[in-house]
Enzyme design. Structure first.
Site, short mmCIF file in Angstrom:
data_model
loop_
_atom_site.label_atom_id
_atom_site.label_comp_id
_atom_site.label_asym_id
_atom_site.label_seq_id
_atom_site.Cartn_x
_atom_site.Cartn_y
_atom_site.Cartn_z
N GLU B 29 -10.82 19.23 18.27
CA GLU B 29 -9.86 19.94 19.11
C GLU B 29 -8.76 18.97 19.54
OE1 GLU B 29 -12.57 21.32 22.14
OE2 GLU B 29 -13.77 22.32 20.61
N LEU B 58 -11.55 26.01 19.05
CA LEU B 58 -12.41 25.46 20.11
C LEU B 58 -13.87 25.83 19.84
CD1 LEU B 58 -11.44 25.70 23.88
CD2 LEU B 58 -13.73 25.18 23.05
N GLU B 60 -17.41 23.62 19.28
CA GLU B 60 -18.12 22.36 19.03
C GLU B 60 -19.22 22.51 17.99
OE1 GLU B 60 -17.05 23.37 21.98
OE2 GLU B 60 -15.71 21.73 22.52
N GLN B 82 -14.46 16.58 22.28
CA GLN B 82 -13.46 16.10 23.25
C GLN B 82 -14.06 15.27 24.39
OE1 GLN B 82 -10.47 18.95 25.15
NE2 GLN B 82 -9.54 18.26 23.24
N PHE B 83 -15.27 15.62 24.81
CA PHE B 83 -16.01 14.81 25.79
C PHE B 83 -17.50 14.96 25.47
CE2 PHE B 83 -12.05 15.42 28.01
CZ PHE B 83 -11.86 14.23 28.71
N HIS B 129 -16.97 15.87 32.29
CA HIS B 129 -16.08 14.93 31.60
C HIS B 129 -16.55 13.49 31.78
CE1 HIS B 129 -13.49 18.45 31.60
NE2 HIS B 129 -12.59 17.83 30.88
#
Ligand SMILES: Cc1ncc(C[n+]2csc(CCOP(=O)(O)OP(=O)(O)O)c2C)c(N)n1
Ligand SMILES: [Mg+2]
Lengths: 351, 320
Positions: B29, B58, B60, B82-83, B129
């Site tokens: 992403e 989007l 995962e 992304q995290f 995050h």
């Protein structure tokens, strides 16, 4: 053998209020002038709250914040059709819905200020905590809808999420559950056309998001998400349908994320100024003002007054948020379990 | 030699390997046009094109599963999540498939891919995050787990991971992304997986750490005759290096920012207890986060182990 047509579907888009502020009298929801003015006040409140939150972040007074600018009609208009008995499973960018349902302003700011004490939703509101893991709240709404039906409660369960979330498995699993169990569930997609830097066409090859509902066996509708009346009308119908046991609805609010993804993002890297300007001209608040002006209900001075009232509410919220003492280190351990494990209790003691 | 931060060092490693090996491609992403939310993949779309730098929807689990298919087909995908907190919905693909593909197919297929993801706390970001659940991944046989502690090792470890025949989870400590600059050679070099690094020699106590804790441990160790080991690879971790050091110092402190219970520190402590207990002159101590979810910004500094806590633990084992 001739081929047999198994499905042939239509997807509709609902528009009530055009950009000039003219409403279709057939479709205009039955709202009193006072109620329409209230919608306007709430949209202004959402806008002013949002501007303040961005400013607070820039000044280092709160943390990363995801602006809702441009989505006021899609959020206020939908939440205005709900009651406090209904259950809400939000993502993290529907502060306009929270404000509409009376969620305390200081608590909203406190959340974006990085203080989990804010996640204790006030008694009397059935709102789940902000959900940062995109789309993961959606199946939970399906579960609440199963529970509400089991209890024979005449409530609607509503979940909000973005266009990006429709790419997640959780979204599809929840849609399927809703269809299979005919749940009292309203899916409200805030299609703001961006998921960070990914535009809608990078998210789906479908002509609309609304049509995804068709595959799960229930109704999907697209509404002009910058048209507060269309959003309110569609949500009202979907909620009534859910409460009456007639099943789920998917509402795609086609709107636009006018600001950066969050205060940590720079949308200038991936989208054009022209596109933003195009949508700025379609500002949902402007559109409602034009409608109100035609009805003789609006003037620049009235806007000033309403904006000043909203700003005063936000100011008071900021002051209250900033007057809160910082959380103590021991609050790390608050509400982890009904009873802390012996080890957690020991760790708490030495904090 | 250029002074690079970790973002630049990782970017350089990716670019060099993509230039060298056309099987390497990136997916995730916001990795393309936006250059990644931390700008780690900045410029790679422009340089290598849309076929090799894929901005995905989007999803995962989809990203992870697709990477497995690409790897089995003969490519060397580098999926970015992304995290770390967003790998959770991709566990099935990672745990049940990536880590087992070689074994499930009895070697007919394998899964050479590097899952890159930002990890760890201290950046005052929203929920999920700042996760440091590295031990979860270390529990899964078939998966290697690597954590750089600075720009130099980041480049060499990433190049080694990209050439590894099996799946590697490459955890990038977000707090370090721009914190440190180091000399990073332009030419390629490998930092071998599975080997710890002596970050600072010493003889009276061994302190083991990785990722962003290393920086704090080095500060805490000032003024002590402490040997600091930078683990770099968490699975398989370099037990030989730890045991060799403990034999010398007789004392062990393990520091991690993850919660204590079932953290990787437990595995390290158990290994030392099994293999070198008679060399210990003090109990093994762990300095970790408490057993609570990673808090939001206002409490994060109370959560992450600090320099003072590390010093106290060093004092405790020295004075035992
Ligand atoms: C599972 C997961 N993956 C990635 C992220 C990082 N992230 C936060 S918001 C976002 C985009 C979400 O797009 P959309 O669903 O359209 O909602 P919007 O941000 O536009 O309101 C991404 C990728 C996340 N929070 N959760
Ligand atoms: Mg969106």
């Amino acid at each position: 053998m001739p081929e047999v047509l198994l499905a042939d579907f239509q997807v509709k888009r609902l528009e009530v209020l055009n950009e000039k502020g003219e409403a279709d009298p057939e479709l205009l929801p039955e709202l009193s002038d006072a109620q329409i003015w209230r919608l306007y006040e709430l949209m202004l409140l959402a806008r002013i709250f949002d501007e303040r939150a961005v400013a607070l972040q820039r000044e280092g007074r709160i943390g990363t914040y995801p602006p809702i600018r441009g989505q006021e009609a899609a959020q206020v208009g939908s939440a205005f059709a709900l009651t406090k008995q209904d259950w809400l499973f939000p993502s993290f960018r529907e502060m306009g819905a929270h404000l509409t349902l009376g969620y305390p302003i200081p608590q909203l700011l406190q959340y974006w200020g990085g203080d989990e004490r804010s996640q204790k939703v006030p008694v009397g509101l059935n709102i789940f905590p902000f959900c940062v893991a995109v789309g993961s709240q959606i199946p939970q709404a399906a579960g609440a809808a199963l529970a509400a039906r089991y209890r024979r409660d005449p409530v609607a369960i509503v979940t909000y999420f973005g266009d990006g979330a429709t790419s997640k498995g959780d979204f599809h699993e929840a849609m399927n559950l809703a269809g299979v169990f005919n749940l009292p569930l309203v899916f409200i997609c805030q299609n703001n056309q961006w998921a960070i830097s990914i535009p809608l066409k990078g998210q789906t090859a479908s002509a609309s998001l609304a049509q995804k509902a068709v595959a799960y066996g229930f109704e999907g509708v697209q509404v002009d998400g910058n048209d507060v009346f269309a959003v309110y009308r569609a949500t009202g119908q979907a909620v009534a349908k859910a409460r009456s046991g007639a099943g789920p609805t998917f509402i795609e609010c086609l709107t636009y994320r006018m600001a950066d993804h969050t205060t940590a993002d720079d949308a200038g890297r991936y989208r054009s100024g022209e596109e933003v300007a195009f949508w700025a001209a379609r500002d949902p608040i402007l559109r409602l003002e034009r409608f109100l002006e035609r009805r003789g209900l609006w003037s620049p001075q009235k806007r000033e007054e309403a904006a000043a009232q909203a700003a005063a509410l936000v100011d008071a919220g900021v002051a209250e948020m900033e007057a809160l003492p910082p959380p103590a280190a021991t609050e790390l351990f608050d509400e982890i379990l009904a009873t802390l494990t012996p080890r957690q209790a020991g760790q708490r003691k030495v904090r | 030699m250029a002074q690079l931060n970790m973002v630049q060092a990782i970017n350089q490693a990716l670019a060099q390997e993509m230039a060298r090996d056309d099987r390497v491609l990136l997916l995730g992403e916001d990795v393309g046009r936006d250059g990644g939310v931390f700008r780690v993949t900045e410029g790679l779309l422009e340089r290598f094109g849309r076929e090799r730098v894929l901005d995905t929807p989007l999803c995962e689990s989809g990203i992870m599963g697709a990477a497995i298919g690409m790897a089995a087909y003969g490519l060397r995908p580098v999926p970015e999540i992304q995290f770390l907190g967003f790998t959770y919905s991709a566990f099935e693909q990672l745990f049940a498939h990536a880590a087992r593909l070689r074994s499930r197919s009895r070697g007919r297929y394998s899964c050479p891919m590097v899952v890159r993801t930002p990890y760890g706390g201290g950046i005052k970001a929203p929920e999920l995050h700042e996760e440091s659940t590295e031990a979860l991944f270390c529990q899964v046989p078939g998966l290697k787990v690597v954590v750089p502690s600075g720009p130099y090792v980041a480049k060499g470890l990433l190049l080694a991971a990209l050439r590894d025949p099996d799946p590697v989870l490459f955890l990038e400590p977000t707090r370090l992304y721009r914190l440190l600059r180091e000399e990073v050679p332009e030419e390629e070099y490998l930092v071998e997986l599975g080997k710890a690094r002596v970050a600072r020699p010493g003889s009276s106590v061994t302190v083991v750490a990785w990722g962003s804790m290393l920086e704090r441990v080095l500060k805490a160790a000032e003024g002590y005759d402490a040997e600091v080991l930078d683990l770099l690879t968490l699975n398989p971790f370099d037990s030989e290096a730890i045991i060799a050091s403990v034999r010398k110092t007789g004392r062990l402190v393990i520091v991690h920012e993850a919660a204590k219970t079932c953290g990787l520190g437990a595995e390290i402590a158990a290994t030392v207890a099994e293999e070198a207990i008679l060399h210990l002159r003090a109990p093994i101590l762990r300095v970790t986060a408490p057993d609570v979810p990673v808090p939001l910004a206002k409490l994060i500094d109370h959560y992450l182990p600090g320099v003072q806590q590390i010093r106290t633990a060093i004092d405790d084992v020295l004075q035992y």
